[in-house]
Design an enzyme around this catalytic site. Sequence first.
Site, PDB file in Angstrom:
ATOM      1  N   CYS A  73      25.691  33.842  38.568  1.00 36.76           N
ATOM      2  CA  CYS A  73      25.690  35.306  38.267  1.00 36.76           C
ATOM      3  C   CYS A  73      24.783  35.835  39.226  1.00 36.76           C
ATOM      4  CB  CYS A  73      25.002  35.690  37.098  1.00 36.76           C
ATOM      5  SG  CYS A  73      25.483  35.019  35.552  1.00 36.76           S
ATOM      6  N   ARG A 131      28.594  37.279  43.593  1.00 38.78           N
ATOM      7  CA  ARG A 131      28.335  36.096  42.692  1.00 38.78           C
ATOM      8  C   ARG A 131      28.917  35.943  41.264  1.00 38.78           C
ATOM      9  NH1 ARG A 131      23.863  33.483  44.447  1.00 38.78           N
ATOM     10  NH2 ARG A 131      23.654  32.739  42.666  1.00 38.78           N
ATOM     11  N   TRP A 166      29.093  35.905  35.831  1.00 41.47           N
ATOM     12  CA  TRP A 166      30.203  34.894  36.048  1.00 41.47           C
ATOM     13  C   TRP A 166      30.281  34.429  34.674  1.00 41.47           C
ATOM     14  CZ3 TRP A 166      31.852  30.217  36.913  1.00 41.47           C
ATOM     15  CH2 TRP A 166      33.092  30.332  37.524  1.00 41.47           C
ATOM     16  N   ASN A 187      20.827  33.365  35.373  1.00 38.15           N
ATOM     17  CA  ASN A 187      21.542  32.878  36.108  1.00 38.15           C
ATOM     18  C   ASN A 187      21.649  31.349  35.880  1.00 38.15           C
ATOM     19  OD1 ASN A 187      21.889  32.315  39.553  1.00 38.15           O
ATOM     20  ND2 ASN A 187      23.406  31.654  38.299  1.00 38.15           N
ATOM     21  N   GLY A 188      22.486  30.416  35.285  1.00 37.85           N
ATOM     22  CA  GLY A 188      22.361  29.280  34.995  1.00 37.85           C
ATOM     23  C   GLY A 188      23.036  28.603  33.599  1.00 37.85           C
ATOM     24  N   GLU A 237      47.347  19.525  51.291  1.00 41.12           N
ATOM     25  CA  GLU A 237      46.458  20.580  51.021  1.00 41.12           C
ATOM     26  C   GLU A 237      45.755  21.042  52.384  1.00 41.12           C
ATOM     27  OE1 GLU A 237      45.541  22.812  49.259  1.00 41.12           O
ATOM     28  OE2 GLU A 237      43.430  23.229  49.695  1.00 41.12           O
ATOM     29  N   LYS A 262      46.254  24.763  54.362  1.00 40.38           N
ATOM     30  CA  LYS A 262      45.085  25.390  54.568  1.00 40.38           C
ATOM     31  C   LYS A 262      45.136  26.085  56.063  1.00 40.38           C
ATOM     32  CE  LYS A 262      43.477  26.018  51.645  1.00 40.38           C
ATOM     33  NZ  LYS A 262      43.712  25.857  50.496  1.00 40.38           N
ATOM     34  N   GLU A 277      47.676  28.787  55.969  1.00 39.50           N
ATOM     35  CA  GLU A 277      47.181  30.181  55.210  1.00 39.50           C
ATOM     36  C   GLU A 277      46.463  30.691  56.219  1.00 39.50           C
ATOM     37  OE1 GLU A 277      46.362  29.291  50.602  1.00 39.50           O
ATOM     38  OE2 GLU A 277      45.452  27.974  51.999  1.00 39.50           O
ATOM     39  N   HIS A 296      61.727   9.079  58.639  1.00 37.20           N
ATOM     40  CA  HIS A 296      62.959   9.530  58.361  1.00 37.20           C
ATOM     41  C   HIS A 296      63.116  11.094  58.817  1.00 37.20           C
ATOM     42  CE1 HIS A 296      63.855   5.960  56.185  1.00 37.20           C
ATOM     43  NE2 HIS A 296      62.552   5.952  55.551  1.00 37.20           N
ATOM     44  N   LYS A 329      44.351  36.144  46.286  1.00 33.58           N
ATOM     45  CA  LYS A 329      43.956  35.038  45.573  1.00 33.58           C
ATOM     46  C   LYS A 329      44.335  34.566  44.278  1.00 33.58           C
ATOM     47  CE  LYS A 329      39.485  32.607  45.506  1.00 33.58           C
ATOM     48  NZ  LYS A 329      40.055  31.558  46.128  1.00 33.58           N
TER      49      LYS A 329
END
Length: 613
Positions: free
Chosen positions: A2, A29, A76, A102-103, A482, A486, A489, A505, A608
């Site tokens: 947060c 955040r 958050w 926050n935590g 992956e 990236k 993207e 092949h 996103k």
Amino acid sequence: MCGIFGVITNQDIPIGKIALEGIKRLEYRGYDSVGIVSQHDGKLFIKKDAGKIDEVHKKLKLDDFPGKIAIAHTRWATHGAPTKINSHPHTNCSNNITVVHNGIIENFMTLKEELIQRGHNFKSDTDTEIIPHLIEEKMKEGLDFKDSIIEALKILKGSYGLAILSLYVPDTIIAVRKESPIIIGIEPGVATYCASDFPAFLPLTKTYYILEDCEMAILKAGEVEFFDMNTSEIIEKKSQQIEWSINAAEKGGYKHFMLKEIYEQPEALKRTLKISNEDIKIFAQIILSANDIYITGAGTSLFASLAGKFIISKFLGKYIQAIECSELKGQLTNFLRDNSVIIAVSQSGETIDTIEAIRWAKKAQNLKILSITNAVGSSITRYSDHFIITQAGPEIGVAATKTYSCQVLTLALIALEIAKLRKIEPESEIQNYYKALKSTPQIIENFLSNNINLIRKIVKDLEKHSSYFFLARGISIGTAKEGGLKLKEVACRFIEGYSAASAKHGPIALVRKGYPIVFIAPPDETYVRLIGNLMEFKSRGGKIISIVVESDKKIRVHSDMTIDIPQPADIYHSIFSPITFIPALQLLAYYTAIFHGLDPDKPLNLSKTVTVH
Ligand code: GLU
């Protein structure tokens, strides 16, 4: 993760506006709810609700508060859905102590039960709410306000950055921290601020102090005093000056969110390692007793699933099938059996293809849905029998980075829990795997602090090539894919992650003198065969770049360049290489984008959270 902001001033200024603007600068955040409290004439004024700051501001006029002192929070959620009641600030029974946090308070359940027995009334599902009640309890024992906080916090396990505003000390904000950041900003003689990050007060002052773990700051207008929470003694601190512009600071000093989030991986992984073992155990037990096991996702989450499927299968002794979520219905119609399980992986928890897949499966058969997501309260959690929230924190860069490594880590934790339950390996062996998994944040931290120049050099060397391959075998195929994703993207390059064995092949037809091929080569059971594949490409003139562990001797001699991952060359670490090898590929993508003048935070055509089919 947060955002916290507090302000206390002796000027006649609109305190609500200052608080709102400050918290808005921390919205990166967390953004699922917001709240502000101010104090004026012996009264507290609270406004809070679920929703993004702008939405709540429209409803509640968050810039309109009386007084010269306020604390604010953008949430958050980690404990309790993002609702009005769970929004911060939280208060005690007498509504005269307010706290923003926050935590995570790990032992809040036991403490809450004890406090309820002593007559406390709780309104929310959050871990945070126990803090004002605990302080209240300590006040009842006759301690003063400051000592009540100190004694209350001694009982807490977990992490916290706190700002506290109370009628007991109406001209004061108290800020404390343990493992969650708090910094103090000051305009001497005029105003003092506390915040989770610099952007909150950067337009107001550039003079700051860092609050360290287990320290308390007592803020008055234009003044601040620091205390050691263990000894209660005053600490002398020297103020410092921020050198960033407001724009840079919003990204914590990083040029882009993507880079910031790559660098946040060690912390994100450490938090994810602390996920409740109860949740991990539930997943492990359900997977163990299932007939058929599928793992599904899209994009990066699918590649995390590919890695996870390898790690879990190794300890489970049963095959797990990874299926792209949009193909799940097509492939499993008529084949889905009762008592199966689908593990659904989605960073946002809103990916429509994943949600559709699990909703279809749930209707088709009596099976269990287990989901892994980074977003509390997201749709996927509603359609799942059980879910785990990874602790990557908000990811703003569109290209997933830290959420990927946290997804793989979560799947690895489940795998090791399965190993424990099955007792197929001696306890000491399982402990070796745990040790290796717990060392992944440090390995990444060491890698990130030493390799930027090398990565930039490689990017420059590859500058002319708009296509090349990441090749790998076994568990690293997911890593290669992956990495390729990236590059596509953020750097707009057609770089393909592919199986090294399959590459002969077909794709090998592309190789000419100097054509680059990046081999992902942890020292696992595929290593010897991978050398064979490497030689096939080398003998055709390919330029070989290898990602290996530091002690590697064989692949190094056949490579034009190597990127070293600072980890031991044992089986315990190799199985977690999808976590420790990926930052190298993320950085390659990031610096390639920069080299070509692209903004890695805003890839073309991407969003996103993909909520369309
Ligand atoms: N655990 C608190 C909550 O869920 C704070 C969350 C955070 O710091 O992200 O409200």
